[in-house]
Design a protein around this motif. Structure first.
Motif, PDB file in Angstrom:
ATOM      1  N   TYR A  60     -14.800   4.075 -12.137  1.00 19.52           N
ATOM      2  CA  TYR A  60     -14.808   2.628 -11.934  1.00 19.52           C
ATOM      3  C   TYR A  60     -14.383   1.972 -13.235  1.00 19.52           C
ATOM      4  CZ  TYR A  60     -16.782  -2.087 -11.446  1.00 19.52           C
ATOM      5  OH  TYR A  60     -16.956  -3.450 -11.425  1.00 19.52           O
ATOM      6  N   ASN A  61     -13.213   1.309 -13.207  1.00 24.61           N
ATOM      7  CA  ASN A  61     -12.648   0.755 -14.435  1.00 24.61           C
ATOM      8  C   ASN A  61     -11.782  -0.458 -14.061  1.00 24.61           C
ATOM      9  OD1 ASN A  61     -11.152   0.191 -16.809  1.00 24.61           O
ATOM     10  ND2 ASN A  61     -11.361   2.316 -17.494  1.00 24.61           N
ATOM     11  N   VAL A  62     -12.349  -1.649 -14.222  1.00 27.90           N
ATOM     12  CA  VAL A  62     -11.657  -2.874 -13.816  1.00 27.90           C
ATOM     13  C   VAL A  62     -10.410  -3.124 -14.655  1.00 27.90           C
ATOM     14  CG1 VAL A  62     -11.875  -5.381 -13.591  1.00 27.90           C
ATOM     15  CG2 VAL A  62     -13.786  -3.898 -12.930  1.00 27.90           C
ATOM     16  N   GLU A  63     -10.501  -2.893 -15.953  1.00 28.16           N
ATOM     17  CA  GLU A  63      -9.354  -3.149 -16.833  1.00 28.16           C
ATOM     18  C   GLU A  63      -8.189  -2.220 -16.507  1.00 28.16           C
ATOM     19  OE1 GLU A  63      -9.083  -5.732 -18.786  1.00 28.16           O
ATOM     20  OE2 GLU A  63     -11.061  -6.283 -18.036  1.00 28.16           O
ATOM     21  N   LYS A  64      -8.524  -0.974 -16.218  1.00 25.70           N
ATOM     22  CA  LYS A  64      -7.467  -0.021 -15.850  1.00 25.70           C
ATOM     23  C   LYS A  64      -6.831  -0.428 -14.524  1.00 25.70           C
ATOM     24  CE  LYS A  64      -6.536   4.945 -15.863  1.00 25.70           C
ATOM     25  NZ  LYS A  64      -7.114   6.291 -16.103  1.00 25.70           N
ATOM     26  N   ALA A  65      -7.651  -0.933 -13.618  1.00 24.64           N
ATOM     27  CA  ALA A  65      -7.134  -1.392 -12.333  1.00 24.64           C
ATOM     28  C   ALA A  65      -6.162  -2.554 -12.519  1.00 24.64           C
ATOM     29  CB  ALA A  65      -8.294  -1.811 -11.436  1.00 24.64           C
ATOM     30  N   TYR A  86       0.812  -1.221   0.000  1.00 23.24           N
ATOM     31  CA  TYR A  86       0.000   0.000   0.000  1.00 23.24           C
ATOM     32  C   TYR A  86       0.845   1.271   0.000  1.00 23.24           C
ATOM     33  CZ  TYR A  86      -2.972  -3.812   1.395  1.00 23.24           C
ATOM     34  OH  TYR A  86      -3.598  -5.029   1.436  1.00 23.24           O
ATOM     35  N   ASP A  87       2.177   1.094   0.101  1.00 26.59           N
ATOM     36  CA  ASP A  87       3.067   2.239  -0.065  1.00 26.59           C
ATOM     37  C   ASP A  87       3.238   2.595  -1.536  1.00 26.59           C
ATOM     38  OD1 ASP A  87       4.410  -0.092  -0.662  1.00 26.59           O
ATOM     39  OD2 ASP A  87       6.327   0.572   0.176  1.00 26.59           O
ATOM     40  N   SER A  88       2.721   1.720  -2.426  1.00 24.59           N
ATOM     41  CA  SER A  88       2.812   1.946  -3.871  1.00 24.59           C
ATOM     42  C   SER A  88       1.598   2.742  -4.349  1.00 24.59           C
ATOM     43  CB  SER A  88       2.863   0.606  -4.608  1.00 24.59           C
ATOM     44  OG  SER A  88       2.644   0.790  -5.985  1.00 24.59           O
ATOM     45  N   LEU A  89       1.850   3.877  -4.981  1.00 24.12           N
ATOM     46  CA  LEU A  89       0.767   4.712  -5.491  1.00 24.12           C
ATOM     47  C   LEU A  89      -0.062   3.953  -6.521  1.00 24.12           C
ATOM     48  CD1 LEU A  89      -0.752   7.378  -5.803  1.00 24.12           C
ATOM     49  CD2 LEU A  89       1.032   8.153  -7.391  1.00 24.12           C
ATOM     50  N   LYS A  90       0.592   3.159  -7.381  1.00 18.68           N
ATOM     51  CA  LYS A  90      -0.147   2.443  -8.429  1.00 18.68           C
ATOM     52  C   LYS A  90      -1.072   1.383  -7.835  1.00 18.68           C
ATOM     53  CE  LYS A  90       2.864   3.360 -12.356  1.00 18.68           C
ATOM     54  NZ  LYS A  90       3.620   2.796 -13.490  1.00 18.68           N
ATOM     55  N   VAL A  91      -0.658   0.758  -6.738  1.00 21.00           N
ATOM     56  CA  VAL A  91      -1.539  -0.210  -6.073  1.00 21.00           C
ATOM     57  C   VAL A  91      -2.765   0.503  -5.517  1.00 21.00           C
ATOM     58  CG1 VAL A  91      -1.754  -1.757  -4.074  1.00 21.00           C
ATOM     59  CG2 VAL A  91       0.267  -1.875  -5.538  1.00 21.00           C
ATOM     60  N   ARG A  92      -2.561   1.645  -4.898  1.00 17.93           N
ATOM     61  CA  ARG A  92      -3.687   2.406  -4.350  1.00 17.93           C
ATOM     62  C   ARG A  92      -4.619   2.864  -5.475  1.00 17.93           C
ATOM     63  NH1 ARG A  92       0.589   5.000  -1.316  1.00 17.93           N
ATOM     64  NH2 ARG A  92       0.159   7.032  -2.291  1.00 17.93           N
ATOM     65  N   GLN A  93      -4.024   3.312  -6.586  1.00 17.36           N
ATOM     66  CA  GLN A  93      -4.845   3.738  -7.721  1.00 17.36           C
ATOM     67  C   GLN A  93      -5.634   2.569  -8.301  1.00 17.36           C
ATOM     68  OE1 GLN A  93      -1.733   5.443 -10.165  1.00 17.36           O
ATOM     69  NE2 GLN A  93      -2.263   7.548  -9.564  1.00 17.36           N
ATOM     70  N   ALA A  94      -4.992   1.397  -8.362  1.00 17.40           N
ATOM     71  CA  ALA A  94      -5.667   0.214  -8.896  1.00 17.40           C
ATOM     72  C   ALA A  94      -6.887  -0.144  -8.055  1.00 17.40           C
ATOM     73  CB  ALA A  94      -4.692  -0.958  -8.948  1.00 17.40           C
ATOM     74  N   ILE A  95      -6.725  -0.127  -6.744  1.00 18.16           N
ATOM     75  CA  ILE A  95      -7.844  -0.449  -5.856  1.00 18.16           C
ATOM     76  C   ILE A  95      -8.950   0.593  -5.996  1.00 18.16           C
ATOM     77  CG2 ILE A  95      -8.511  -0.651  -3.423  1.00 18.16           C
ATOM     78  CD1 ILE A  95      -5.774  -1.930  -2.912  1.00 18.16           C
ATOM     79  N   GLN A 103      -4.348  -3.181 -15.153  1.00  9.31           N
ATOM     80  CA  GLN A 103      -3.140  -2.664 -15.786  1.00  9.31           C
ATOM     81  C   GLN A 103      -2.231  -1.992 -14.756  1.00  9.31           C
ATOM     82  OE1 GLN A 103      -1.987  -3.082 -18.844  1.00  9.31           O
ATOM     83  NE2 GLN A 103      -0.168  -1.860 -18.374  1.00  9.31           N
ATOM     84  N   LEU A 104      -2.824  -1.236 -13.850  1.00  3.68           N
ATOM     85  CA  LEU A 104      -2.028  -0.569 -12.814  1.00  3.68           C
ATOM     86  C   LEU A 104      -1.382  -1.577 -11.866  1.00  3.68           C
ATOM     87  CD1 LEU A 104      -4.435   2.414 -12.048  1.00  3.68           C
ATOM     88  CD2 LEU A 104      -2.068   2.636 -12.807  1.00  3.68           C
ATOM     89  N   LEU A 105      -2.109  -2.638 -11.524  1.00  2.64           N
ATOM     90  CA  LEU A 105      -1.520  -3.683 -10.683  1.00  2.64           C
ATOM     91  C   LEU A 105      -0.339  -4.350 -11.384  1.00  2.64           C
ATOM     92  CD1 LEU A 105      -4.216  -5.801  -8.776  1.00  2.64           C
ATOM     93  CD2 LEU A 105      -2.549  -4.195  -7.864  1.00  2.64           C
ATOM     94  N   LYS A 106      -0.488  -4.569 -12.686  1.00  3.10           N
ATOM     95  CA  LYS A 106       0.590  -5.179 -13.470  1.00  3.10           C
ATOM     96  C   LYS A 106       1.821  -4.282 -13.458  1.00  3.10           C
ATOM     97  CE  LYS A 106       1.618  -6.975 -18.100  1.00  3.10           C
ATOM     98  NZ  LYS A 106       1.081  -7.213 -19.474  1.00  3.10           N
ATOM     99  N   GLU A 107       1.609  -2.974 -13.649  1.00  2.00           N
ATOM    100  CA  GLU A 107       2.715  -2.020 -13.646  1.00  2.00           C
ATOM    101  C   GLU A 107       3.383  -1.945 -12.274  1.00  2.00           C
ATOM    102  OE1 GLU A 107       1.195   1.705 -14.966  1.00  2.00           O
ATOM    103  OE2 GLU A 107       0.526   0.948 -16.921  1.00  2.00           O
ATOM    104  N   ALA A 108       2.606  -2.212 -11.227  1.00  2.00           N
ATOM    105  CA  ALA A 108       3.156  -2.169  -9.862  1.00  2.00           C
ATOM    106  C   ALA A 108       3.860  -3.470  -9.493  1.00  2.00           C
ATOM    107  CB  ALA A 108       2.037  -1.891  -8.867  1.00  2.00           C
TER     108      ALA A 108
END
Length: 808
Positions: free
Chosen positions: A356-361, A306-315, A363-368
């Protein structure tokens, strides 16, 4: 014979029904108001509390502050201070105190003086100075430190007995509003000193509070009930009610049923699903206002991932917040995009929210670096709050949404005080939280909940310390120009949205439900319930009972034209002899009172069969639904009407009530509370014992020695009781011994269902709390009880039949 068998059963049921018929049900009279609270207070010391539940039970009942908010508004009015002067440089505040303000007293403390400057200085110094001998060593003064009051207040000085001077180290725009908040409540210095002098623990001030407020604290039964009495010498005048009772009822649906049944006069946080029914009920009142609140899901930014901005954005992208508004809030809320509600000045409506965008979420998890997701844990809110009416349901919806992007979510729940304590220590990963504004200032949201200073104090549960943001909110609160403050706060909201330490969920409407007899209440914009002006008009409702219904139906049916015997015999009818024989078979040849008793007897036969076949929990729920919800003549739960405070003398409640000052009134109240649990717990054993008694007696009555007794001219009553019944008792006693275990298990269900404080509920709570010593002791206690009963049964065998021996 049958008459003798059922005599005892008829007597018991007649007594019970008679009590229902002739005993009026008195809902707390004009002098007692019952408030159904959503949870247990964490403390009775408002200096240590950050939650509304604790504030309602302390700051709003027992204590006062120098200044307070006018009821229903954000206007600041005098309270313990009559007046104040602010220096031109805004660094000095001088308060003139009100004279003649009386402190409460309790069984071990009687004040010798009125409230004065010593008490005000003490109340602030203990929060400022950890070395002060009157400071609570294990106390966490969260509000004080998270608002940096220890740094803002340079000194607080007693000018004279009724003048206090605050000197600030820097300008603080919301300082006066902050002094109206709960944590600034004035406590008695004399009380604290007397505790130390008497060798008692100083923490007693948090469990047995002494204040100047409208109500005097009397007692607290953990997780059950809090009692207050009116402060006779309250400086604003004695409250309109003599007694105030908090009934701790965490389940919103149970609070609603208690309100309908008259067991509560006011409920906080009604469930959204009940709001429509409350509004339609002419006996109830519903009030609502837009809420100065925000509900959110906080990430512990000190923990991975949760220290990762991309993880927070994905959620953030993965959570369908509109579905939560529809399913959990039932439309009584709006999606939150900022960390403070739109009603607060400086709200930045130009901030762009996340979609609300599952696919974008994904992608962000993958990048993280979490393409396959990860295991996570969320702490669900354990009680209903304005900003979150059902933490569990909300967590389950989030769990489903996060599963779509590969995050396997574990949901955990703790008791409310434990939830607060563990979150303050940062033990969580993700946590449901929320906030209701305390003073109408943006600082109360943006600084208290998100600043660096609020991380160690515990109000910043995201544990997020971001310098660009922190500099803006710190600078803003030191300005007196509101336009400049607004510009800074709007910039801070943009940074918050970019960094998202929270998922902002909802701004919810605030609802309060109450009896139509309650008047004088106004919804407070800052969330708490101010109780001192309430008025309760007396209600006396006569009980409607099954006994009355049975009488009416029995005799009205017999007034209907026609003869049931002729209907049974058909159109051709029958001879006079046939008609008389049929009437005798049906018992219609007997007087009406005898027919009515026969009707009750047959009803009991049917009830025994129903009790034998119906599970305890289902039977109990049906009785609650009928007698408590629909008829409103019996309580939903509890052991005695909570308006009564009965001292323990024997430990047996019915005896203690009779010996108390309340006498017969309290006794019948306790008896009324006993009816449903006793019926539920006793129905199955009674049904089984009744059937066994009947079959055993019928078998014994056919024996030769019984016929011999009859032949000797012994009356039938004596044949049954002296000759047959003793021998018939052996299988009955055996059955009773076997039933003890089922009664113990039945007590677990019954006491849980009725919130009855007995062994069953004690064991359930011990299991929930993982209290191993208590669980082990409880099992040993139950085992000992069963063994003792079986030993008694064996001993009874030899008494009933001397031919039997213990060795056999």
């Amino acid at each position: 014979m049958r008459k003798s068998i059922f005599r005892a059963m008829l007597l018991a049921w007649t007594i019970a029904l008679g009590q229902l018929t002739f005993m009026p049900l008195v809902f707390a009279g004009a002098k007692t108001l019952v408030y159904c609270s959503e949870g247990s207070p964490k403390t009775f010391n408002p200096q240590l509390a950050t939650d509304g539940t604790s504030a309602n039970a302390s700051a709003h009942t027992v204590f006062n502050r120098l200044v307070e908010f006018k009821e229903g508004s954000s206007e600041i009015i005098p309270a313990l201070a009559e007046s104040w002067v602010i220096a031109k440089d805004s660094l000095k505040y001088t308060f003139k105190l009100r004279k003649g303000v009386k402190f409460h007293s309790n069984s071990f403390f009687k004040p010798t003086r009125d409230m004065n400057a010593d008490d005000v200085v003490y109340s602030f110094q203990v929060q400022m100075d950890p070395k002060n001998p009157l400071t609570l060593k294990n106390g966490n003064y969260e509000y004080f430190t998270s608002m940096e009051m220890d740094k803002i207040i340079k000194s607080i000085t007693k000018v004279d007995d009724y003048t206090v001077e605050f000197v600030l180290s820097r300008k603080e725009a919301p300082f006066l509003a902050n002094l109206a908040m709960d944590f600034t409540s004035v406590l008695s210095k004399e009380y604290a000193e007397s505790l130390l002098k008497a060798g008692q623990v100083l923490e007693t001030i948090s469990t047995n509070p002494i204040g100047t407020g409208p109500f005097v604290f009397k007692s607290y039964q953990k997780d059950t009930i809090i009692r207050f009495t009116a402060h006779e010498n309250y400086f604003r005048g004695k409250p309109k009610i003599d007694s105030l009772v908090f009934a701790v009822t965490p389940d919103a649906s149970v609070r609603y049923q208690k309100l309908k049944a008259g067991e509560c006069h006011f409920v906080s946080e009604p469930a959204p699903a009940d709001i429509e029914n409350i509004a339609k009920n002419p006996k109830l009142k519903l009030m609502k206002e837009p809420g100065l609140n925000v509900g959110y899901l906080a990430f512990n930014t000190e923990k991975k991932p949760y220290d990762s901005l991309k993880v927070r954005q994905a959620i953030m992208h993965a959570l369908n917040r509109q579905s939560y508004i529809d399913a959990v809030y039932l439309g009584h809320a709006t999606i939150a995009k900022n960390p403070m509600p739109p009603l607060i000045w400086s709200y930045n409506d130009k901030v762009k929210d996340y979609e609300y965008n599952v696919e974008k979420a994904k992608q962000l998890l993958k990048e993280a670096g979490y393409e396959k997701g990860f295991d996570a844990e969320m702490w669900a809110l354990p009680i209903s709050r304005p900003y979150n009416p059902s933490g569990k349901k909300l967590a389950e919806l989030m769990q489903s949404d996060l599963a779509k992007i590969g995050i396997k979510l574990k949901i955990s729940t703790f008791d409310w005080p434990i939830h607060l304590e563990k979150s303050r220590n940062g033990e969580h990963q993700m946590i449901q939280a929320g906030w209701t504004g305390d003073n109408g200032d943006p600082d109360n949201f943006l600084n208290i909940l998100l600043s660096c200073a609020s991380v160690p104090s515990g109000t910043n549960v995201a544990r997020w310390c971001y310098k660009p943001y922190n500099d803006l909110v710190t600078q803003a609160k030191q300005m007196t120009n509101q336009q400049k403050r607004t510009e800074l706060y709007k910039k801070a909201q943009v940074i918050f949205k970019e960094q998202i330490p929270w998922v902002t969920l909802a701004h919810a409407q605030v609802f309060r439900a109450m009896s139509s007899q309650v008047s004088g209440y106004t919804i407070h914009p800052f969330g708490g319930d101010l109780l001192k002006k309430w008025i309760l008009n007396k209600i006396i409702v006569l009980a409607l009972t099954l006994f009355g219904a049975s009488l009416i139906s029995f005799f009205l049916v017999r007034l209907v034209p026609g003869d049931p015997v002729l209907n049974l015999l058909g159109e051709r009818g029958g001879s006079v002899e046939q008609i008389e024989t049929m009437k005798a078979r049906l018992g219609l040849d007997k007087p009406l009172p005898v027919q009515y008793l026969s009707f009750l007897k047959n009803s009991l036969m049917g009830a025994s069969l129903v009790g034998y076949s119906m599970p305890i929990f289902w039977w109990g729920l049906l009785l609650i639904l009928f007698f408590s919800v629909h008829l409103g003549i019996l309580p939903v739960s509890g052991r005695i009407d909570i308006v009564y405070d009965i001292p323990t003398k024997t430990g047996l409640l019915l005896i203690d009530t009779w010996l108390s000052a309340e006498g017969a009134v309290a006794f019948f109240s306790a008896l009324k509370q006993l009816l449903l649990p006793a019926i539920v717990l006793g129905t199955i054993p009674l049904a089984m014992i009744s059937r066994m008694t009947r079959s055993s007696l019928l078998e014994v009555l056919s024996e030769d020695y019984v016929r011999t007794a009859r032949a000797q001219g012994i009356p039938e009553r004596l044949v049954i009781w002296r000759v047959a019944f003793r021998n018939a008792l052996i299988p009955i006693v055996t059955l009773i011994g076997l039933l003890v275990g089922s009664i113990m298990t039945g007590a677990v269900l019954t006491e849980t269902l009725f919130s009855w404080p007995g062994v069953g509920l004690w064991l359930v709570k011990s299991v929930e709390a993982r209290d191993y010593p208590v669980i082990q002791g409880g099992i040993l206690y139950a085992s000992f009880g069963v063994a003792l009963i079986n030993l008694t049964v064996d001993a009874l065998y030899t008494k009933l039949n001397p031919k039997l021996r213990m060795t056999q």
